[in-house]
Design an enzyme around this catalytic site. Sequence first.
Site, PDB file in Angstrom:
ATOM      1  N   GLY A   1       0.834  -1.184   0.000  1.00  0.00           N
ATOM      2  CA  GLY A   1       0.000   0.000   0.000  1.00  0.00           C
ATOM      3  C   GLY A   1       0.874   1.240   0.000  1.00  0.00           C
TER       4      GLY A   1
ATOM      5  CB  ILE B   1       1.620   6.653   5.298  1.00  0.00           C
ATOM      6  CG1 ILE B   1       0.954   7.831   6.019  1.00  0.00           C
ATOM      7  CG2 ILE B   1       2.515   5.884   6.271  1.00  0.00           C
ATOM      8  CD1 ILE B   1       1.918   8.798   6.686  1.00  0.00           C
ATOM      9  N   GLY B   2       2.876   5.096   2.889  1.00  0.00           N
ATOM     10  CA  GLY B   2       3.734   4.025   2.385  1.00  0.00           C
ATOM     11  C   GLY B   2       4.808   4.545   1.447  1.00  0.00           C
TER      12      GLY B   2
ATOM     13  CE  LYS C   1      -2.988   8.387  13.914  1.00  0.00           C
ATOM     14  NZ  LYS C   1      -2.230   7.897  12.759  1.00  0.00           N
TER      15      LYS C   1
ATOM     16  CG  ASN D   1      -7.809   8.653  14.599  1.00  0.00           C
ATOM     17  OD1 ASN D   1      -7.602   9.807  14.252  1.00  0.00           O
ATOM     18  ND2 ASN D   1      -6.908   7.701  14.457  1.00  0.00           N
TER      19      ASN D   1
END
Length: 339
Positions: free
Chosen positions: A7, A11-12, A204, A208
């Site tokens: 992916g 970010i990846g 985190k 969220n």
Amino acid sequence: MKICIYGAGAIGGYLGVQLARAGVEVSLVARGAHLAAMKQHGLKLLIGGEEHVVHPRCTDRPAELGPQDYVIICLKAHSITGVLEQMQPLLGPNTRIVTAVNGIPYWYFHKHGGALEGSTLESIDPGGRQWRELGPERAIGCIVYPATEIEAPGVIRHVYGDRFPLGEPSGETTADVQRLSDAFARAGMQAPVLDRIRDEIWLKLWGNVCFNPISALTHGTLDVICSDPGTRALSKAIMLESQAIAESFGVKFRVDVERRIEGARKVGAHKTSMLQDLERSRPMEIDPLVTVVQEMGRLTGISTPALDAVLALVAQRASIAGLYEASVRSAEPRAAAFA
């Protein structure tokens, strides 16, 4: 060291460039125009006023890559079950799975202890397939703090942050997790090894679980949600419900709820990932961020009236937009055998 990033989006892709620049043998699994651009021109990272281009192996056919030392999953959590079969050729006898995803990971109750040891959660791992086919014993936890974006196919822009805390489900500092932490450090990123990785996962998720669905319903940015008295109070109510659930599992929060909300407010006019997905007509990450907390509340007998109401609203909003299909869920987890 062979690392496959499954992916290679925002970010990846950031991880891929940084690790490749540090000399790691990196391969990227991606698709569509982004993959085509990476194959033709390489993967470009815009960071700190500089441009860096690397040319790692890129594919949409993981079977071409063979077994890896680490597979870093950078997919949206709800997408993982759909690619389990394609991941299998990447898994050798010693391969570790690094879950760089939002929300509660599939391995959460592995080496957790207590009555739910070895259990799966239907809202994040329907049918327990990730548990069986990836194996909880392979897992290394990872929390993603940086913000990045795909500026154009094959081009990643780094916005802020470089922290990727890591941790074994058992809390041990094994050779595998230390080796990965060291590789991240050589690549210019912070990846401290934590002995209580679940605490960081919840820290985190704490934001969220409320800010994401509220933003999708109101289209408010973090500064607005956390400043308006009504949405700030609603966020706090959901966070206190979530805190009670997490603490029932032994989680410890290193900041209080007001400090967590203030931290989000100071981020400024930021759109949450769920709001961005809604605006871009992409599937919304409701189950890993919200439904799973409701499911865990039911397991503990802790009521979640504020969360229940917001979840019902955001699920309907996403369903009407064609961006969410609730899976069939059970209030009770199933015991799961190791893969």
